[in-house]
Design a protein around this motif. Structure first.
Motif, PDB file in Angstrom:
ATOM      1  N   GLY A 305     -42.775 -76.228 -41.216  1.00 64.84           N
ATOM      2  CA  GLY A 305     -42.614 -74.577 -41.635  1.00 64.84           C
ATOM      3  C   GLY A 305     -40.964 -73.905 -41.814  1.00 64.84           C
ATOM      4  O   GLY A 305     -40.570 -74.735 -41.091  1.00 64.84           O
ATOM      5  N   SER A 319     -43.971 -77.182 -36.783  1.00 62.94           N
ATOM      6  CA  SER A 319     -45.032 -75.603 -37.015  1.00 62.94           C
ATOM      7  C   SER A 319     -46.280 -76.044 -35.907  1.00 62.94           C
ATOM      8  O   SER A 319     -46.238 -77.337 -36.190  1.00 62.94           O
ATOM      9  CB  SER A 319     -45.352 -75.122 -38.422  1.00 62.94           C
ATOM     10  N   CYS A 940     -44.795 -72.615 -44.862  1.00 66.92           N
ATOM     11  CA  CYS A 940     -45.179 -74.557 -45.125  1.00 66.92           C
ATOM     12  C   CYS A 940     -44.443 -74.683 -46.651  1.00 66.92           C
ATOM     13  O   CYS A 940     -45.406 -75.800 -46.564  1.00 66.92           O
ATOM     14  CB  CYS A 940     -46.247 -74.878 -44.236  1.00 66.92           C
TER      15      CYS A 940
END
Length: 953
Positions: A305, A319, A940
């Motif tokens: 991310g 992430s 993302c």
């Protein structure tokens, strides 16, 4: 004296192989041993490894080979493979790796020696490439979120089934599988479902599917025999029943065909192998998974991310890091703790290199060639199915099957045998006009490609209308100069093993010798389809059999399976073998697995996946397994005990004295012993798991046996078993027994096995043993140098550690407000990757130097750690501000060096601490990354890249 009378009176052979892999010179070893107070290396080992577990006989399989001899052996072995043109398909296709990608990524240690990007500041290049990969997958599949790759398509399909069961509103306990899925995918779904009590229904989704009876369904698109269907109505029916729809899709076909997202799919899986990654007898290849946004927290694997750093600049990171499924331990639905990063990077760069127009042109070219092939076969009077297809057709040849297959081989082409009457043919990017003409000749025709006009056999309703690869990165100027510079810029942002030591405990980041890497790109290894006839892969089988025999000798086991393509898959396969063993004896009730609280998170996750109940065992203050608690738990669950899972040496980096007793306790109560092979780098040549009392272990070839980590993958996790478990090793549909299959290919990621085989050939048994001893020496040397500044948390009764040591940084948090994160980020300024953080004990660093590091590098690391301790002392004594200091502000970037400066310490203190090189300093491209911001503002896929040069039109 005449020249002919001259003699070398002091000549001694120089051990090139050992010195390649073993960092310290004999003189340096003597100096290190002197610090430790030992007269010899053997004396240290005798004081470290319990005599009760030492193997009686040394490893021996002949003299070690020189580098040239080993490469000659590999050449001879590779020559026994026959690299025919394989049109077998079934999920594996010929592809062309752009040379710029082969040379600057696949063959570049800056990419293949990097570690998993848990430290984002020193992983920005890899993370950007993986973000490109995720964006590519999201675009092609038409879904919201993609992970940064899984192990293979079949594994990804099994993982998707597990997600479906978890998130579906339906309470059914059955899963529907399209009969046109690839056989290996069906096999792995069966393997995954059976221990969990899920029924698998295989049939025609257009005719046999009862949505109300299942929690989900998977369809193949295009099907394994070539069929292309619009599954939009199927997805709608599944949703109406509260079930989940999954599409296993070929990404190249998605350049022309309606996307899974546009069909309403919840999940898409597949392989990106044909995006520039050679088939390599089955792997490694990056599988993809994409999901609707609602299911992102249930997705296994890693998710890259976008966040910001301390200056507010864009920075990439993993992430939702705690979302990695295996961290949930026995509550996990997946044990996946790795990926295929190097191969995902290659696939992403393939998309950058070709762009959307290039990818579409390749797909169109493949399809048009397939149409021409079909026209020729139809002209010969054969029935070609299906009517619409992308790149695969199935031909009913009746009694001519054997004759045609043999004729095709004589033409240098492999075709797919389907049942007793049909032949499958899958074309690909490498298929040339002469390939089509060879196939026609095998079928009895004599045509030229020019005899048939290009055409399409795709229904207009299924043609893709949505855009893909729209981000500027996929439209950059693709001149080779620009591609080379882009790839170089990304690699320069990373810190890999080619720059410095990576002292990660439990991960064994050791030398990946260049000579060991060379064979993997030889066509005799890289261009072999995993399902070719056995006589075309004799070289592979010779190598695999010899490597398996060496691994059996090293471990003391009786049989070895090379199928698992990661350490976690090895765990899974080993536990499946134990489960099947108990079932064969009528002991279905044996389902309890004892696991110490210090175990790898994958251990309880793997146990849960095979239907076991995890019972945790305490760990004593010394770090050893609490033997009293272990005995009590074994007695309490004696009637239902299936196995225990232990790591040896222990997760705390110590050779436990009670390991044999633990094995005896388990066996006395009817259980089996799984010994995690993560720490085999401390055992090879000194002790054998199979002789200690273990029944099964996996081996991380990407750790102990020199396969590089590749930024978080590839890996290989073969398992060794004692004779009674050998009948329960993984099968595979291509071998006629699919039971227990855990990987898509029979031998996992076979194309990287030459690395480990070369390592064993060049080191020999004696060299491998010496490597183990030096790994133990290096770890004890670091522990000794850091003693006093830091507490070494766990040692043996004699004060020794195994191949790794745990340094306690928690006192610094109490005295100076310095956290383990601060220490890790400050090490970046010194030019080092941080050791393993906060595992198995929060607030600590687990350091593993391996045998590859020289004394100079060990000392540079120790100097850096000692300097960090002195900086903390300055805070303790009030000489440095508690909040505004080099530790809290680390890592420092070039922007810190040249920008405005208002900090109460000098720029030189900030940027050039002890351990850092003055000329060749590594500069972190970003300041400390804000993890909380990244999780709260989840992005993302690729953000706008204003800093790139103008995109090509």
């Amino acid at each position: 004296m005449a020249d002919t009378d001259f003699k070398f009176t002091d000549y001694q052979p120089y051990d090139f192989a050992n010195r390649r892999h073993i960092g310290p010179s004999p003189r340096e070893m003597a100096e290190m041993l002197s610090v430790l107070g030992y007269p010899s290396l053997d004396a240290l080992i005798d004081d470290t490894v319990p005599a009760s577990i030492r193997q009686a006989e040394p490893l021996a399989w002949g003299a070690p080979k020189t580098e040239r001899e080993a490469l000659d052996t590999l050449r001879e072995t590779a020559g026994k493979n026959k690299a025919l043109v394989s049109l077998i398909g079934q999920g594996y296709y010929g592809t062309i790796t752009p040379p710029v990608i082969q040379r600057t990524i696949l063959e570049n240690p800056a990419w293949y020696t990097a570690y998993t990007p848990y430290q984002p500041e020193i992983s920005q290049g890899r993370l950007e490439a993986l973000l490109n990969y995720q964006t590519m997958v999201c675009d092609l599949t038409g879904l919201d979120i993609a992970n940064a790759s899984l192990l293979d398509e079949a594994t990804a399909a099994a993982e998707a089934m597990a997600i479906a069961e978890r998130v579906a509103k339906s309470k059914a306990k059955a899963f529907f599988v399209d009969a046109h899925c690839h056989p290996q995918t069906i096999a792995l779904i069966h393997t995954r479902a059976e221990p969990l009590g899920w029924e698998v229904i295989v049939g025609d989704p257009l005719a046999d599917l009862d949505p109300a009876a299942v929690f989900g369904a998977i369809v193949q698109y295009p099907g394994t025999y070539g069929h292309v269907h619009d599954f939009t109505p199927v997805m709608a029916k599944l949703h109406a029943a509260g079930a989940i729809g999954i599409v296993a899709a070929d990404p190249l076909a998605l350049a022309l065909l309606k996307s899974p997202g546009d069909m309403g799919a919840d999940i898409a899986v597949g392989s990106t192998q044909r995006f520039g990654v050679p088939v390599g007898y089955g792997g490694p290849h990056a599988a993809y998974m994409a999901v609707k946004d609602a299911y992102k927290r249930s997705m296994p694997g890693r998710l890259v991310g976008v966040s910001v750093d301390a200056r507010g600049n864009r920075a990439y990171r993993l992430s939702l890091q705690t979302r990695e499924q295996h961290i949930r331990r026995e509550k996990a639905t997946s044990n996946i703790c790795t990926a295929q990063v190097l191969l995902a990077v290659m696939a992403s760069m393939y998309a950058v290199f070709h762009g959307p127009e290039g990818i579409k042109a390749i797909a169109q070219n493949v399809h048009q060639k397939t149409v021409r092939l079909a026209k020729g076969l139809e002209k010969l009077g054969f029935t070609v199915e299906p009517e619409v297809f992308f790149d695969t057709v199935t031909v009913d040849v009746g009694q001519l099957q054997g004759v045609i297959l043999k004729a095709a081989v004589a033409e240098g082409v492999n075709l797919r045998r389907i049942g007793e009457r049909r032949i499958g043919i899958s074309l690909d990017e490498r298929s040339r006009p002469v390939t089509l003409e060879a196939v026609w000749r095998a079928f009895g025709g004599d045509f030229s490609v020019d005899d048939f006009a290009p055409d399409y056999r795709l229904p207009r309703s299924l043609l893709r209308t949505s855009a893909y690869l729209t981000h500027p990165i996929f439209h950059m100027n693709r001149a080779e100069s620009e591609m080379t510079r882009y790839i170089r810029r990304l690699s320069d942002r990373d810190l890999a093993l080619d720059r410095s030591m990576i002292p990660l405990g439990s991960c064994t980041m050791k030398l990946n010798a260049t000579a060991e890497m060379l064979p993997i790109t030889w066509p005799e290894f890289s261009e072999i389809h995993p399902f070719v006839p056995a006589d075309q892969a004799e070289g592979y089988r010779l190598m695999i059999d010899d490597l398996a025999a060496k691994l059996a000798l090293i471990t003391g086991y009786d049989a070895v399976s090379m199928q698992p393509n990661s350490g976690a898959q090895g765990e899974y396969a080993g536990l499946l073998a134990i489960r099947r063993y108990h079932l064969s004896r009528g002991d279905a009730h044996r389902t309890v697995c004892l696991i110490p609280t210090s175990a790898h998170g994958t251990n309880p996750a793997s146990a849960q996946m095979v239907g076991m109940t995890v019972v945790t065992v305490k760990v004593s203050d010394s770090g050893d397994i609490d033997i009293a608690d272990f005995r009590a738990k074994a007695e309490k669950y004696a009637e239902t005990l299936s196995c225990c899972m232990i790591t040896y040496p222990s997760t705390h980096g110590v050779f436990e004295e009670t390991v044999k007793e633990i094995c005896e306790i388990v066996h006395a109560h009817g259980g089996q012993v799984y010994l995690d092979g993560a720490n085999m780098n401390a055992m090879v040549g000194l002790a054998k798991p199979g002789e200690i009392g273990s029944d099964v272990s996996h081996l991380n070839l990407h750790k102990t046996f020199c396969i590089p980590h590749g930024g978080g993958g590839p890996g290989m996790g073969p398992i060794g078993v004692k004779a009674h478990l050998a009948p329960f090793l993984p099968g595979h549909p291509e071998k006629g027994d699919a039971e227990g299959a855990v990987s898509a290919a029979p031998f996992g990621s076979a194309s990287i096995l030459p690395i480990s085989w070369s390592y064993c050939l060049m080191m020999g048994g004696e060299g491998l043993t010496q490597a183990t001893k030096v790994a133990i020496l290096n770890a004890n040397y670091i522990a000794a140098r850091l003693k006093g500044a830091y507490d070494v948390l766990y040692t043996s009764k004699r004060g020794r550690v195994a191949h790794e040591c745990i340094i306690d940084t928690r006192p610094l948090a109490a005295s100076a407000g310095v956290t383990v994160d601060d220490v890790a980020k400050r090490l970046i300024d010194c030019g080092f990757h941080a050791p393993t953080m906060s595992w198995p004990v929060a607030g600590t660093l687990m350091i593993e130097p391996t045998e590859s590091e020289t004394k100079a590098e060990l000392d540079r690391f120790c100097d850096a750690m000692l300097a960090i301790r002195e900086e903390a002392r300055a805070i303790e004594e009030g000489r440095m501000d508690r909040e505004n200091n080099p530790l809290k502000n680390a890592p420092h970037t070039v922007e810190d060096l040249v920008g405005a400066w208002d900090r109460p310490y000098s720029r030189e203190e900030a940027c050039y601490p002890p351990g850092a090189f003055r000329v060749d300093k590594y500069w972190s491209p970003v300041n400390r990354v804000d993890n909380v911001y990244g999780d709260r503002n989840l992005v993302c896929s690729c953000p706008p890249l204003e800093d790139y040069s103008e995109a090509a039109e």
